[in-house]
Every structure is written in structure tokens, then in C-alpha cells.
Design a protein around this motif. Structure first.
Motif, short mmCIF file in Angstrom:
data_model
loop_
_atom_site.label_atom_id
_atom_site.label_comp_id
_atom_site.label_asym_id
_atom_site.label_seq_id
_atom_site.Cartn_x
_atom_site.Cartn_y
_atom_site.Cartn_z
N CYS A 48 1.39 -10.07 7.82
CA CYS A 48 0.96 -9.34 9.01
C CYS A 48 2.02 -8.29 9.34
CB CYS A 48 0.73 -10.28 10.20
SG CYS A 48 2.18 -11.18 10.74
N GLY A 49 1.64 -7.36 10.20
CA GLY A 49 2.56 -6.33 10.64
C GLY A 49 2.24 -4.96 10.06
N TRP A 50 3.28 -4.17 9.90
CA TRP A 50 3.19 -2.79 9.42
C TRP A 50 2.65 -2.78 8.00
CZ3 TRP A 50 7.38 0.27 6.72
CH2 TRP A 50 7.16 1.65 6.80
N ASN A 51 1.66 -1.93 7.75
CA ASN A 51 1.03 -1.88 6.43
C ASN A 51 0.84 -0.43 5.99
OD1 ASN A 51 -0.09 -3.19 4.16
ND2 ASN A 51 -2.15 -2.91 4.97
N GLN A 52 1.77 0.43 6.32
CA GLN A 52 1.67 1.85 6.04
C GLN A 52 1.44 2.15 4.56
OE1 GLN A 52 1.69 4.39 8.26
NE2 GLN A 52 1.37 5.85 6.60
N TYR A 53 2.04 1.40 3.69
CA TYR A 53 1.97 1.66 2.24
C TYR A 53 1.15 0.63 1.49
CZ TYR A 53 5.91 4.52 3.66
OH TYR A 53 6.72 5.42 4.31
N GLY A 54 0.49 -0.28 2.19
CA GLY A 54 -0.26 -1.33 1.53
C GLY A 54 0.59 -2.53 1.14
N GLN A 55 1.78 -2.65 1.74
CA GLN A 55 2.72 -3.70 1.37
C GLN A 55 2.23 -5.11 1.69
OE1 GLN A 55 3.26 -1.24 3.61
NE2 GLN A 55 4.72 -1.84 5.17
N LEU A 56 1.18 -5.24 2.49
CA LEU A 56 0.64 -6.57 2.75
C LEU A 56 -0.22 -7.05 1.58
CD1 LEU A 56 -0.22 -6.40 6.55
CD2 LEU A 56 1.83 -7.31 5.43
N GLY A 57 -0.56 -6.16 0.67
CA GLY A 57 -1.26 -6.57 -0.54
C GLY A 57 -2.69 -7.02 -0.33
N ILE A 58 -3.37 -6.45 0.67
CA ILE A 58 -4.73 -6.87 0.96
C ILE A 58 -5.77 -5.81 0.60
CG2 ILE A 58 -4.02 -8.50 2.73
CD1 ILE A 58 -4.85 -6.32 4.80
N GLY A 59 -5.35 -4.73 -0.04
CA GLY A 59 -6.27 -3.69 -0.46
C GLY A 59 -6.43 -2.54 0.52
N LEU A 60 -5.79 -2.63 1.68
CA LEU A 60 -5.84 -1.57 2.69
C LEU A 60 -4.47 -0.95 2.84
CD1 LEU A 60 -7.85 -3.40 5.49
CD2 LEU A 60 -8.74 -1.74 3.85
N LYS A 61 -4.45 0.28 3.32
CA LYS A 61 -3.21 1.01 3.52
C LYS A 61 -3.28 1.69 4.88
CE LYS A 61 -0.87 4.59 0.82
NZ LYS A 61 -0.96 5.28 -0.45
N GLY A 62 -2.22 1.60 5.67
CA GLY A 62 -2.17 2.29 6.95
C GLY A 62 -2.63 1.46 8.14
N GLU A 63 -3.32 0.36 7.89
CA GLU A 63 -3.79 -0.50 8.96
C GLU A 63 -2.71 -1.52 9.30
OE1 GLU A 63 -6.90 -0.50 10.48
OE2 GLU A 63 -7.46 1.30 9.36
N ASN A 64 -2.23 -1.53 10.52
CA ASN A 64 -1.29 -2.55 10.95
C ASN A 64 -2.08 -3.80 11.34
OD1 ASN A 64 0.78 -0.74 10.60
ND2 ASN A 64 0.79 -0.11 12.73
N LEU A 65 -1.64 -4.95 10.88
CA LEU A 65 -2.36 -6.19 11.16
C LEU A 65 -1.57 -7.04 12.12
CD1 LEU A 65 -3.55 -6.94 7.55
CD2 LEU A 65 -4.82 -5.89 9.39
N LEU A 66 -2.20 -7.42 13.21
CA LEU A 66 -1.52 -8.17 14.26
C LEU A 66 -1.59 -9.67 14.05
CD1 LEU A 66 -2.71 -6.04 17.31
CD2 LEU A 66 -0.65 -5.79 15.92
N SER A 67 -2.45 -10.14 13.17
CA SER A 67 -2.56 -11.57 12.85
C SER A 67 -2.42 -11.74 11.34
CB SER A 67 -3.92 -12.11 13.29
OG SER A 67 -4.05 -12.05 14.68
N PRO A 68 -1.90 -12.86 10.89
CA PRO A 68 -1.73 -13.09 9.46
C PRO A 68 -3.06 -13.07 8.70
CG PRO A 68 -0.48 -14.67 10.72
CD PRO A 68 -1.36 -13.95 11.69
N VAL A 69 -3.04 -12.44 7.54
CA VAL A 69 -4.19 -12.36 6.64
C VAL A 69 -3.74 -12.90 5.29
CG1 VAL A 69 -5.78 -10.79 5.49
CG2 VAL A 69 -5.13 -10.37 7.85
N GLU A 70 -4.61 -13.66 4.63
CA GLU A 70 -4.25 -14.23 3.33
C GLU A 70 -4.13 -13.14 2.28
OE1 GLU A 70 -6.73 -17.40 1.94
OE2 GLU A 70 -5.58 -17.61 0.10
N ILE A 71 -3.09 -13.25 1.47
CA ILE A 71 -2.85 -12.35 0.35
C ILE A 71 -3.29 -13.10 -0.91
CG2 ILE A 71 -1.11 -11.10 -0.98
CD1 ILE A 71 0.58 -11.23 1.71
N VAL A 72 -4.28 -12.57 -1.59
CA VAL A 72 -4.86 -13.26 -2.74
C VAL A 72 -4.48 -12.51 -4.01
CG1 VAL A 72 -7.00 -13.99 -3.85
CG2 VAL A 72 -6.79 -14.09 -1.36
N ILE A 73 -3.93 -13.24 -4.95
CA ILE A 73 -3.62 -12.67 -6.26
C ILE A 73 -4.56 -13.29 -7.27
CG2 ILE A 73 -1.89 -12.46 -8.09
CD1 ILE A 73 0.25 -12.55 -5.91
N ASP A 74 -5.35 -12.45 -7.90
CA ASP A 74 -6.27 -12.90 -8.93
C ASP A 74 -5.48 -13.09 -10.21
OD1 ASP A 74 -8.55 -13.56 -10.28
OD2 ASP A 74 -9.32 -11.52 -10.39
N ALA A 75 -5.36 -14.32 -10.66
CA ALA A 75 -4.59 -14.63 -11.86
C ALA A 75 -5.14 -13.86 -13.05
CB ALA A 75 -4.61 -16.12 -12.13
#
Length: 159
Positions: A48-75
Motif C-alpha cells: 500500500c501507499g505511493w505507487n507512482q511508478y507501479g512499485q506495488l506490483g499490482i499492474g497499475l501506475k500512479g494510483e496511491n493505495l490507502l489499504s493493502p492490496v495483494e501482490i500476486v506473482i504468477d510463477a
């Protein structure tokens, strides 16, 4: 800004997937410049938090997330073949079993995040302006991307 605060409050995470079950304790908390990563005992990661560059790894960029979101890595697939049809630049894969990677360690940078999986693969997401994701180019990544170059370097036994 914590200067004006004289007390802190517990932040309750959303109850996604029974987050607070006994077998799913949070075992690591990692802070980037303005984003937070959480790792659960069962190998699931949240951000969660600042996601300017997509660093949360959820497929979005620029959206700040105020609550935790699961980060899924497809093996990665075990084979290089795709059991499907190709349409332009997109390959449609049919009857493919989704197998999410188990994350064993997480690290955060200024605008990037790094994930180590139980299979020993290293993934990264976020800003790559200076090439810090080790991908051989400078394009940002909004989804965790396997660092194949790092893996070949590490498997060669060099320090």
C-alpha cells in the motif's frame, strides 16, 4: 509528518482472505520511500501507499493505495511452449493452470520493490529509470518481472 502527532493508532488491514488467521501471521514489514510491503507467513505479499511508478506490483501506475492490496506473482511455466493460439502480439493460452509463486522475502527501494520466491526466482516492479531493476532496459514495470539476467549471474557462482 509525525511532528504534530502525539499518539499513534493501530491500523486494521482489510480482512481479505482471512488475513489475521493464526497460520497467516505477518512476518515482515518493509518500507520504501513512501510505500509499504507486508509479507505473510504463507508467502503472500501485500502493498500500500505511493505507487507512482507501479512499485506495488499490482499492474497499475500512479494510483496511491490507502489499504493493502495483494501482490500476486504468477510463477513461470515449466515449459517454453504455449498451448494456445497467437493473435498479433498477444498469445492466448488455454487450459493453463495458474500457479502463484510463494514469496519468501521482500525488499523496497525509493520507487521499486523486489521479491524472492521459494523457487529462488527474483522479481522486481516499479521505476527502472536508471536501470535499477536489472532488466537490461529502462522501462518501468507495474507487475513483478523476473530478473533473468540476475538469475543467470547468480547461478554462474560469481560474486
Amino acid at each position: 509528518d509525525t511532528m504534530a502527532r502525539d499518539r499513534f493508532h493501530q491500523v486494521r488491514m482489510p480482512n481479505h482472505d482471512n488475513l489475521f488467521d493464526q497460520g497467516n501471521k505477518i512476518v515482515d514489514v518493509v518500507l520504501g520511500e513512501r510505500h509499504t510491503l507486508l509479507l505473510r507467513e504463507n508467502g503472500k505479499a501485500y502493498g500500500c501507499g505511493w505507487n507512482q511508478y507501479g512499485q506495488l506490483g499490482i499492474g497499475l501506475k500512479g494510483e496511491n493505495l490507502l489499504s493493502p492490496v495483494e501482490i500476486v506473482i504468477d510463477a513461470p511455466d515449466d515449459t517454453n511452449s504455449t498451448d494456445g493460439a497467437s493473435s498479433g502480439n498477444v498469445t492466448i493460452i488455454s487450459d493453463r493452470q495458474i500457479n502463484h509463486a510463494v514469496i519468501t522475502d521482500i525488499v523496497a527501494g525509493r520507487g521499486s520493490s523486489y521479491f524472492l520466491t521459494s523457487s529462488g526466482h527474483v522479481y522486481a516492479a516499479g521505476t527502472n529509470y536508471k536501470g535499477q531493476l536489472c532488466l537490461g532496459h529502462r522501462e518501468d514495470r507495474t507487475l513483478p518481472t523476473m530478473l533473468a539476467g540476475v538469475e543467470s549471474f547468480l547461478s554462474s557462482g560469481r560474486d
